[in-house]
Design a protein around this motif. Structure first.
Motif, PDB file in Angstrom:
ATOM      1  N   GLU A  80     -15.625  10.083  -2.386  1.00  9.72           N
ATOM      2  CA  GLU A  80     -16.552   9.846  -2.762  1.00  9.72           C
ATOM      3  C   GLU A  80     -17.377   8.399  -1.911  1.00  9.72           C
ATOM      4  O   GLU A  80     -18.154   8.039  -1.482  1.00  9.72           O
ATOM      5  CB  GLU A  80     -16.964   9.502  -4.028  1.00  9.72           C
ATOM      6  N   ARG A  84     -20.389   8.153   0.655  1.00  9.15           N
ATOM      7  CA  ARG A  84     -21.039   7.100  -0.041  1.00  9.15           C
ATOM      8  C   ARG A  84     -21.597   5.953   1.611  1.00  9.15           C
ATOM      9  O   ARG A  84     -22.506   5.632   1.717  1.00  9.15           O
ATOM     10  CB  ARG A  84     -21.065   6.544  -1.450  1.00  9.15           C
ATOM     11  N   ARG A  90     -20.782  10.901   5.372  1.00  5.96           N
ATOM     12  CA  ARG A  90     -21.369  12.455   4.335  1.00  5.96           C
ATOM     13  C   ARG A  90     -21.140  13.385   5.450  1.00  5.96           C
ATOM     14  O   ARG A  90     -21.393  14.952   4.912  1.00  5.96           O
ATOM     15  CB  ARG A  90     -22.773  12.145   3.899  1.00  5.96           C
ATOM     16  N   ASP A 266     -22.135  21.962  -0.269  1.00  5.49           N
ATOM     17  CA  ASP A 266     -21.638  22.358  -1.801  1.00  5.49           C
ATOM     18  C   ASP A 266     -21.774  24.114  -1.672  1.00  5.49           C
ATOM     19  O   ASP A 266     -21.123  24.601  -3.308  1.00  5.49           O
ATOM     20  CB  ASP A 266     -21.908  21.281  -2.791  1.00  5.49           C
ATOM     21  N   PRO A 271     -18.663  23.861  -8.191  1.00  5.43           N
ATOM     22  CA  PRO A 271     -18.528  22.805  -8.711  1.00  5.43           C
ATOM     23  C   PRO A 271     -17.896  21.552  -9.589  1.00  5.43           C
ATOM     24  O   PRO A 271     -17.709  20.199  -9.698  1.00  5.43           O
ATOM     25  CB  PRO A 271     -19.758  22.472 -10.160  1.00  5.43           C
ATOM     26  N   ASP A 272     -17.104  22.761 -10.016  1.00  3.98           N
ATOM     27  CA  ASP A 272     -16.014  22.379 -10.435  1.00  3.98           C
ATOM     28  C   ASP A 272     -14.929  21.166 -10.035  1.00  3.98           C
ATOM     29  O   ASP A 272     -14.667  19.791 -10.546  1.00  3.98           O
ATOM     30  CB  ASP A 272     -14.886  22.935 -11.220  1.00  3.98           C
ATOM     31  N   TYR A 274     -16.130  18.825  -8.300  1.00  2.00           N
ATOM     32  CA  TYR A 274     -16.644  17.453  -8.279  1.00  2.00           C
ATOM     33  C   TYR A 274     -16.399  16.480 -10.026  1.00  2.00           C
ATOM     34  O   TYR A 274     -16.825  15.706 -10.529  1.00  2.00           O
ATOM     35  CB  TYR A 274     -18.530  17.402  -8.505  1.00  2.00           C
ATOM     36  N   ILE A 275     -15.082  16.982 -10.897  1.00  2.00           N
ATOM     37  CA  ILE A 275     -14.759  16.720 -11.926  1.00  2.00           C
ATOM     38  C   ILE A 275     -13.308  15.990 -11.101  1.00  2.00           C
ATOM     39  O   ILE A 275     -12.410  17.177 -10.639  1.00  2.00           O
ATOM     40  CB  ILE A 275     -14.571  17.920 -12.426  1.00  2.00           C
TER      41      ILE A 275
ATOM     42  N   ARG B  69     -19.782   4.751 -12.599  1.00  2.02           N
ATOM     43  CA  ARG B  69     -18.532   3.982 -12.298  1.00  2.02           C
ATOM     44  C   ARG B  69     -19.158   4.205 -10.602  1.00  2.02           C
ATOM     45  O   ARG B  69     -17.747   2.678  -9.505  1.00  2.02           O
ATOM     46  CB  ARG B  69     -17.090   3.796 -12.318  1.00  2.02           C
ATOM     47  N   LEU B  70     -19.205   5.033  -9.818  1.00  5.65           N
ATOM     48  CA  LEU B  70     -19.262   4.589  -8.248  1.00  5.65           C
ATOM     49  C   LEU B  70     -20.199   4.172  -7.546  1.00  5.65           C
ATOM     50  O   LEU B  70     -20.996   4.550  -6.712  1.00  5.65           O
ATOM     51  CB  LEU B  70     -18.928   6.118  -7.878  1.00  5.65           C
ATOM     52  N   ILE B  71     -21.620   3.872  -8.239  1.00  6.30           N
ATOM     53  CA  ILE B  71     -22.056   3.373  -7.946  1.00  6.30           C
ATOM     54  C   ILE B  71     -22.692   1.891  -8.244  1.00  6.30           C
ATOM     55  O   ILE B  71     -23.194   1.426  -8.735  1.00  6.30           O
ATOM     56  CB  ILE B  71     -23.994   4.127  -9.401  1.00  6.30           C
ATOM     57  N   ARG B  74     -26.124  -2.201  -4.488  1.00  3.27           N
ATOM     58  CA  ARG B  74     -26.799  -2.176  -3.879  1.00  3.27           C
ATOM     59  C   ARG B  74     -27.011  -1.250  -3.165  1.00  3.27           C
ATOM     60  O   ARG B  74     -28.807  -0.492  -2.680  1.00  3.27           O
ATOM     61  CB  ARG B  74     -25.210  -3.497  -2.703  1.00  3.27           C
ATOM     62  N   PHE B 115     -20.174  -2.964  -8.780  1.00  8.35           N
ATOM     63  CA  PHE B 115     -19.956  -1.750  -9.130  1.00  8.35           C
ATOM     64  C   PHE B 115     -20.761  -1.296 -10.530  1.00  8.35           C
ATOM     65  O   PHE B 115     -20.784  -2.330 -11.354  1.00  8.35           O
ATOM     66  CB  PHE B 115     -18.812  -0.616  -9.111  1.00  8.35           C
ATOM     67  N   SER B 139     -21.703   9.467 -12.098  1.00  5.35           N
ATOM     68  CA  SER B 139     -21.705   9.354 -10.738  1.00  5.35           C
ATOM     69  C   SER B 139     -22.253  10.671  -9.807  1.00  5.35           C
ATOM     70  O   SER B 139     -23.012  10.106  -8.661  1.00  5.35           O
ATOM     71  CB  SER B 139     -20.972   8.363 -10.442  1.00  5.35           C
ATOM     72  N   VAL B 140     -21.079  11.549  -9.704  1.00  4.27           N
ATOM     73  CA  VAL B 140     -21.239  13.029  -9.419  1.00  4.27           C
ATOM     74  C   VAL B 140     -22.131  14.379 -10.588  1.00  4.27           C
ATOM     75  O   VAL B 140     -21.336  15.224  -9.873  1.00  4.27           O
ATOM     76  CB  VAL B 140     -20.049  13.508  -8.596  1.00  4.27           C
ATOM     77  N   LYS B 143     -23.603  16.697  -9.358  1.00  9.08           N
ATOM     78  CA  LYS B 143     -23.085  18.201  -8.669  1.00  9.08           C
ATOM     79  C   LYS B 143     -21.796  19.151  -9.432  1.00  9.08           C
ATOM     80  O   LYS B 143     -21.014  20.175  -8.940  1.00  9.08           O
ATOM     81  CB  LYS B 143     -23.012  17.551  -7.769  1.00  9.08           C
ATOM     82  N   ALA B 144     -21.564  18.332 -10.414  1.00  7.03           N
ATOM     83  CA  ALA B 144     -20.438  18.739 -11.329  1.00  7.03           C
ATOM     84  C   ALA B 144     -20.335  20.192 -12.195  1.00  7.03           C
ATOM     85  O   ALA B 144     -20.336  20.363 -12.484  1.00  7.03           O
ATOM     86  CB  ALA B 144     -20.139  17.782 -12.073  1.00  7.03           C
ATOM     87  N   MET B 242     -28.111  10.037  -7.805  1.00  9.25           N
ATOM     88  CA  MET B 242     -26.629   9.441  -7.888  1.00  9.25           C
ATOM     89  C   MET B 242     -25.417  10.173  -6.795  1.00  9.25           C
ATOM     90  O   MET B 242     -24.542   9.601  -6.654  1.00  9.25           O
ATOM     91  CB  MET B 242     -26.590   9.154  -9.158  1.00  9.25           C
ATOM     92  N   GLY B 243     -25.875  11.358  -7.586  1.00 11.71           N
ATOM     93  CA  GLY B 243     -24.596  12.491  -6.668  1.00 11.71           C
ATOM     94  C   GLY B 243     -24.616  12.089  -4.851  1.00 11.71           C
ATOM     95  O   GLY B 243     -23.768  12.559  -4.455  1.00 11.71           O
ATOM     96  N   GLU B 244     -26.023  12.765  -5.050  1.00  9.85           N
ATOM     97  CA  GLU B 244     -26.035  12.671  -2.603  1.00  9.85           C
ATOM     98  C   GLU B 244     -27.500  11.255  -2.854  1.00  9.85           C
ATOM     99  O   GLU B 244     -28.486  11.645  -2.357  1.00  9.85           O
ATOM    100  CB  GLU B 244     -26.995  14.029  -3.482  1.00  9.85           C
ATOM    101  N   PRO B 245     -26.625  10.098  -2.202  1.00 10.85           N
ATOM    102  CA  PRO B 245     -27.964   9.093  -2.548  1.00 10.85           C
ATOM    103  C   PRO B 245     -28.783   9.510  -0.153  1.00 10.85           C
ATOM    104  O   PRO B 245     -29.484   8.418  -0.405  1.00 10.85           O
ATOM    105  CB  PRO B 245     -26.424   7.934  -2.345  1.00 10.85           C
ATOM    106  N   HIS B 246     -28.010  10.303  -0.163  1.00  9.99           N
ATOM    107  CA  HIS B 246     -27.861  10.508   1.255  1.00  9.99           C
ATOM    108  C   HIS B 246     -28.758  12.083   1.735  1.00  9.99           C
ATOM    109  O   HIS B 246     -28.780  11.777   2.862  1.00  9.99           O
ATOM    110  CB  HIS B 246     -26.801   9.610   2.678  1.00  9.99           C
TER     111      HIS B 246
END
Lengths: 416, 281
Positions: A80, A84, A90, A266, A271-272, A274-275, B69-71, B74, B115, B139-140, B143-144, B242-246
């Motif tokens: 991640e 990011r 990315r 993706d 999707p799993d 991402y866990i 936790r990943l955000i 900034r 964070f 955070s993601v 996408k999960a 949050m999952g895909e900021p870009h």
């Protein structure tokens, strides 16, 4: 191999180099002047496309490894972090992940092209065997790469696939523990998979070099499967004719590649993933990446014991056999005619095999229940029957259509 | 000779091999309506106002139980996101206390590089406060989660680039609560019935309700309805960010790259034809 050389060193330095390391002569012979049948169609551009895929995977992979952390506590977050916070991360990550799928898409086309045009037949058996070896190495590399993001599918794929080896008698359990670096999938597993995932692509590159070497001894097969008779009339120098055609093919291939990488990075994954991996929580369905599905379907189709062999071992035998049988293809196909274009019966069975393979892919994604179980068994059986029964028999009973006497004749015959 | 049939066949072969992957998810989920998201499609970008509203919902409601936790703070000022200014981010971060063993007393005021602080110190604390269920990290999360389409509709997703299954699911989930479980459904103590949650018994009570969060309305702008429907759309969009900021930058680059590749392929083809001119093959 040097008979095609038209190289004369142009300067004193080149002459000096040529007497010590004839690398320019070698490149000219093999990358430029190499006589290539003039009738190759676009299916033949996939060799170059695959070299490009390997290149993309290695370059993006080396960069990813600069930012990735192979530790079970940090791996998920470090991927991640790449997405990011790393400049361009990315896209690099996305090209690598999508690249694996594109690599397999191209390799399947390449393999099925070889099967249709009989590219494995004498004198190209070693060429074919090296190709199957590359395919096996690719599968191992892709599988271990998929474990690295340490998501749910990563961890469970590692668990399920390493478990397969436990079915082997006597050495099974020690082998399982060696692969995992312990009794269960954990930090040692991730570390050794990372190490091997970095190593294997270079092994692949080396086998690719052998593959191309083995290709350059007899030269390319071609769509009519008739040997080159007259180099002048039947062939063209590789450069500029095929460098250009291959380059065009590569650019064309990059279009769907970029489509997925930029707009749906993706969609080919699950999707799993991402866990973060949790060994206490099993996902509802554990499914491999799409490119493993046909073989996964074969593995799961065997749910019965045979004599003293239990279903687990038998599944592994079929699973391994489905790939190993490809090594024997040059001797299983008894027909002397290479190209499927001149084999009226083979043509039908070839497409039936393709449909069967696609069906196995579909079945690999379905839950192992109801109608899917029976269909998987039928398709698995047909997969093997194609190699063990149909191909050997076809060569004996089939009357091939008359072959053109030469490539140039066939090319001119086509001309309007 | 350029053989279009060949290329089409190649595309078809790859597609037929790749497509069944879509069918690999769970199969008993109810139908989920797809929403119209500003970030869908090849020209998709986030709606800055929507992200700010979604952030407000997240901050006032979700973040009481859910971590992210990943955000980093900034990130909220980055291009393509909610578009807060650096000053706003500094002020926002300073409102939070960050656990830092090197600071006096073990805590200090947050800075933009920190964070998002988690609402609970440990997983066990989080479970204890939530009836044993662990509120997943945001955070993601978008996408999960995903949406499964029936055959043959998932085939189209590869051509439309459908990647909004997560927000669609989250939106549906937030709107999928029932006060009473349907007759015959055994709902365990402390669980809530939801149409879209796998197994229907979810540990989280309905988190949003009409009027729960009051949005500020900028002068001259239309008022945004304070409804569950609106909140859930906004927070789902924010979670996607949050999952895909870009995402926006990625798609913009992608469009340029594809345009280039198509034009370049055209030029390559013309060159190839020129080189092969007069050669029977």
């Amino acid at each position: 191999m040097s008979e095609h050389s038209t190289y004369t060193p142009g300067s004193g330095i080149e002459k000096w180099l040529d007497e010590r390391l004839p690398i320019i002569r070698f490149s000219k012979e093999h990358l430029m002047d190499f006589p290539t049948p003039k009738n190759l169609n676009y299916w033949w551009t996939f060799g170059a496309i695959l070299v490009m895929c390997l290149g993309i995977q290695i370059v993006t992979g080396v960069i990813l490894a600069m930012h990735y952390t192979p530790n079970i506590g940090m791996a998920f977050d470090s991927v991640e972090h790449i997405r990011r916070d790393v400049n361009g991360g990315r896209m690099i990550q996305s090209f690598h992940a999508v690249g694996a799928s594109m690599f397999f898409a191209a390799v399947y086309i390449h393999i099925f092209r070889g099967m249709y045009f009989g590219s494995y037949k004498a004198p190209r058996e070693i060429l074919w065997i090296l190709g199957v070896l590359i395919f096996l190495l690719m599968m191992a590399t892709a599988f271990m790469g998929y474990v690295l993001p340490w998501g749910q599918m990563s961890g469970w794929a590692a668990t399920v696939i390493t478990n397969i080896f436990a079915a082997i008698p006597i050495v099974g359990t020690p082998l399982l523990e060696l692969l995992r670096g312990g009794f269960s999938v954990g930090n040692p597993t991730l570390n050794r998979f990372f190490s091997l995932h970095y190593l294997l692509p270079f092994v692949i590159a080396a086998v690719v070099a052998l593959h191309i070497w083995a290709l350059h001894v007899p030269g390319n097969n071609n769509p009519i499967g008739v040997d080159v008779k007259d180099t002048k009339r039947d062939t063209l120098p590789f450069h500029p004719y095929y460098t250009m055609k291959d380059a065009f093919g590569m650019v064309l291939f990059l279009i769907p590649f970029a489509w997925f990488a930029f707009f749906a990075p993706d969609i080919l994954g699950h999707p799993d993933n991402y866990i973060q991996f949790n060994s206490q929580v099993t996902p509802a369905h554990i499914v491999p990446e799409w490119y493993f599905l046909p073989f996964y379907a074969i593995l799961r189709a065997i749910d019965f014991n045979l004599l003293f062999i239990d279903s687990k071992l038998l599944g592994v035998i079929f699973f391994g056999g489905s790939i190993l049988i490809l090594f024997f293809l040059p001797w299983l196909d008894t027909s002397k005619v290479r190209s499927g274009n001149f084999r009226p019966m083979f043509k039908w069975f070839y497409w039936l095999f393709v449909v069967n393979f696609v069906a196995l892919t579909y079945l690999g994604a379905q839950p192992a229940e109801g109608i899917y179980v029976i269909l998987s068994k039928i398709c698995t059986a047909y997969y093997f029957i194609h190699f063990i029964v149909i191909l050997p028999v076809l060569g004996r009973i089939e009357t091939p259509r008359p072959l053109p006497t030469s490539i140039s004749e066939s090319v001119l015959g086509k001309a309007h | 000779m350029f053989n279009t049939k060949t290329i089409l066949a190649a595309v078809a072969l790859v597609a037929s091999l790749a497509l069944p992957a879509a069918a690999q998810e769970g199969h008993s989920t109810p139908h989920i309506d797809k929403q119209s998201w500003s970030f869908a499609g090849i020209f998709g970008t986030y709606d800055q106002n929507q992200l700010q509203r979604g952030f407000q919902v997240f901050r006032e409601v979700c973040s009481n139980c859910h971590s992210a936790r990943l955000i980093a703070f900034r990130t909220l000022a980055e291009e393509g996101g909610p578009g807060f200014s650096d000053e706003q981010i500094k002020a926002l971060a300073a409102e939070y206390e960050i656990a830092d063993p090197t600071a006096d007393g073990g805590v200090r005021k947050g800075v933009a590089a920190d964070f998002w602080p988690s609402p609970f110190a440990t997983e066990q604390d989080a479970r204890d406060a939530n009836g044993g269920a662990l509120p997943p990290d945001f955070s993601v999360l978008a996408k999960a989660r995903g949406v499964t389409d029936a055959f043959p509709f998932w085939i189209f997703n590869y051509f439309t680039g459908y990647s909004e299954g997560g927000p669609d699911y989250i939106h549906a989930l937030l709107n999928g609560y029932h006060e009473e479980a349907p007759e015959g459904f055994e709902l365990a103590e402390g669980k809530y019935y939801n149409d879209y949650f796998p197994g229907h018994a979810i540990g989280m009570g309905p988190p949003l309700a009409d009027g729960l969060v009051s949005y500020e309305v900028a002068e001259g702008e239309a008022e945004v309805p304070l409804t569950l429907q609106q909140y859930s759309t906004d927070v789902a969009a924010f979670m996607m960010w949050m999952g895909e900021p870009h995402l926006a930058g990625r798609k913009q680059t992608g469009f340029v790259v594809l345009l280039f590749l198509v034009l370049f392929a055209g030029l390559m083809y013309a060159t190839k034809r020129r080189i092969w001119q007069g050669i029977e093959h």
